[in-house]
Design a protein around this motif. Structure first.
Motif, short mmCIF file in Angstrom:
data_model
loop_
_atom_site.label_atom_id
_atom_site.label_comp_id
_atom_site.label_asym_id
_atom_site.label_seq_id
_atom_site.Cartn_x
_atom_site.Cartn_y
_atom_site.Cartn_z
N GLU A 1 8.07 -7.76 10.80
CA GLU A 1 7.96 -9.09 10.20
C GLU A 1 6.80 -9.18 9.23
OE1 GLU A 1 7.91 -13.00 12.35
OE2 GLU A 1 9.31 -11.86 13.60
N ARG A 2 5.58 -9.21 9.75
CA ARG A 2 4.38 -9.34 8.92
C ARG A 2 3.93 -7.98 8.38
NH1 ARG A 2 3.20 -13.85 7.13
NH2 ARG A 2 1.04 -13.30 6.81
N ARG A 3 4.19 -6.93 9.14
CA ARG A 3 3.74 -5.59 8.75
C ARG A 3 4.95 -4.65 8.74
NH1 ARG A 3 0.08 -7.66 12.27
NH2 ARG A 3 0.85 -6.45 14.03
N LEU A 4 5.27 -4.18 7.53
CA LEU A 4 6.44 -3.32 7.35
C LEU A 4 6.01 -1.96 6.86
CD1 LEU A 4 8.53 -5.95 5.36
CD2 LEU A 4 8.65 -5.49 7.82
N VAL A 5 6.68 -0.92 7.33
CA VAL A 5 6.48 0.44 6.84
C VAL A 5 7.84 0.95 6.40
CG1 VAL A 5 5.82 2.80 7.42
CG2 VAL A 5 4.51 0.89 8.36
N ARG A 6 7.92 1.41 5.17
CA ARG A 6 9.18 1.93 4.64
C ARG A 6 8.97 3.33 4.10
NH1 ARG A 6 13.33 -1.65 3.02
NH2 ARG A 6 14.39 0.34 2.66
N ASP A 7 9.81 4.26 4.57
CA ASP A 7 9.89 5.57 3.97
C ASP A 7 10.70 5.43 2.70
OD1 ASP A 7 8.54 6.55 6.18
OD2 ASP A 7 10.32 7.43 7.11
N TYR A 8 10.34 6.18 1.67
CA TYR A 8 11.05 6.03 0.40
C TYR A 8 11.04 7.32 -0.39
CZ TYR A 8 6.77 6.09 -2.42
OH TYR A 8 5.63 6.47 -3.06
N CYS A 9 11.96 7.39 -1.32
CA CYS A 9 11.91 8.38 -2.40
C CYS A 9 11.86 7.57 -3.68
CB CYS A 9 13.09 9.35 -2.35
SG CYS A 9 14.70 8.61 -2.52
N GLU A 10 11.45 8.20 -4.76
CA GLU A 10 11.16 7.47 -5.99
C GLU A 10 12.32 6.60 -6.47
OE1 GLU A 10 10.25 10.57 -5.38
OE2 GLU A 10 8.08 10.46 -5.56
N ASP A 11 13.56 7.08 -6.33
CA ASP A 11 14.68 6.30 -6.85
C ASP A 11 15.01 5.08 -5.99
OD1 ASP A 11 15.68 7.93 -4.80
OD2 ASP A 11 17.63 8.19 -5.77
N GLU A 12 14.42 4.96 -4.81
CA GLU A 12 14.63 3.79 -3.95
C GLU A 12 13.54 2.73 -4.10
OE1 GLU A 12 16.50 5.83 0.03
OE2 GLU A 12 14.33 5.95 -0.28
N LEU A 13 12.46 3.09 -4.74
CA LEU A 13 11.28 2.24 -4.76
C LEU A 13 11.55 0.84 -5.34
CD1 LEU A 13 8.34 2.06 -4.00
CD2 LEU A 13 7.76 3.08 -6.21
N ALA B 1 0.83 -1.20 0.00
CA ALA B 1 0.00 0.00 0.00
C ALA B 1 0.87 1.25 0.00
CB ALA B 1 -0.91 0.01 1.23
N GLU B 2 0.55 2.18 -0.88
CA GLU B 2 1.19 3.49 -0.89
C GLU B 2 0.33 4.35 0.04
OE1 GLU B 2 1.45 6.76 -1.24
OE2 GLU B 2 3.60 6.73 -1.58
N VAL B 3 0.89 4.79 1.16
CA VAL B 3 0.09 5.42 2.22
C VAL B 3 0.42 6.89 2.43
CG1 VAL B 3 -0.33 3.24 3.42
CG2 VAL B 3 1.71 4.58 3.99
N THR B 4 1.06 7.54 1.47
CA THR B 4 1.41 8.94 1.63
C THR B 4 0.18 9.83 1.70
OG1 THR B 4 3.49 8.55 0.46
CG2 THR B 4 2.77 10.84 0.67
N PRO C 1 8.24 10.71 2.64
CA PRO C 1 8.39 11.87 3.53
C PRO C 1 8.49 13.20 2.79
CG PRO C 1 9.89 10.12 4.18
CD PRO C 1 9.28 9.71 2.87
N SER C 2 8.99 13.18 1.55
CA SER C 2 9.14 14.43 0.78
C SER C 2 7.80 15.10 0.50
CB SER C 2 9.87 14.17 -0.53
OG SER C 2 9.10 13.32 -1.38
N SER C 3 6.70 14.41 0.77
CA SER C 3 5.36 14.98 0.55
C SER C 3 5.06 16.10 1.53
CB SER C 3 4.29 13.89 0.70
OG SER C 3 4.21 13.47 2.06
#
Length: 112
Positions: A88-100, A42-45, A71-73
């Protein structure tokens, strides 16, 4: 795999607006997809009640989930989403487009 994206859901709903029964059909269809999914990404921004609801249901179904936040939003991610991460089962990752791409590769490799 179920990919949840606020903008896709809103676009689909706007294209298919109609009687109140359409809302139930969308709800039931999306829950069926969720039940069939092995994992959820899920994209949650963009805050969305619908995405939050689907993620809550995914937690109840014990689905493996990856939530992606940009976060850049300038927005802040809800503590209910970030706090649900268990590493483990539920992960949240901050990202920028070049890391996706590398984040997704890492996530899907971990499923093997």
């Amino acid at each position: 795999l179920l990919l949840i994206d606020y903008h896709l859901t809103v676009h689909f709903h706007q294209q298919n607006e109609g009687p109140a029964g359409a809302d139930k059909a969308i709800h039931d269809r999306d829950l069926e997809w969720l039940q069939q999914a092995d994992v959820v990404v899920a994209e949650v921004t963009q805050p969305s009640l619908g995405v939050g609801y689907e993620l809550g249901r995914a937690v109840d179904m014990n689905k493996k989930m990856l939530c992606l936040f940009r976060p850049s939003s300038g927005r802040s991610l809800s503590a209910m989403i970030r706090g649900a991460a268990d590493g483990e089962r539920r992960l949240v990752r901050d990202y920028c487009e070049d890391e996706l791409e590398s984040i997704l590769e890492e996530f899907f490799s971990s499923l093997k």
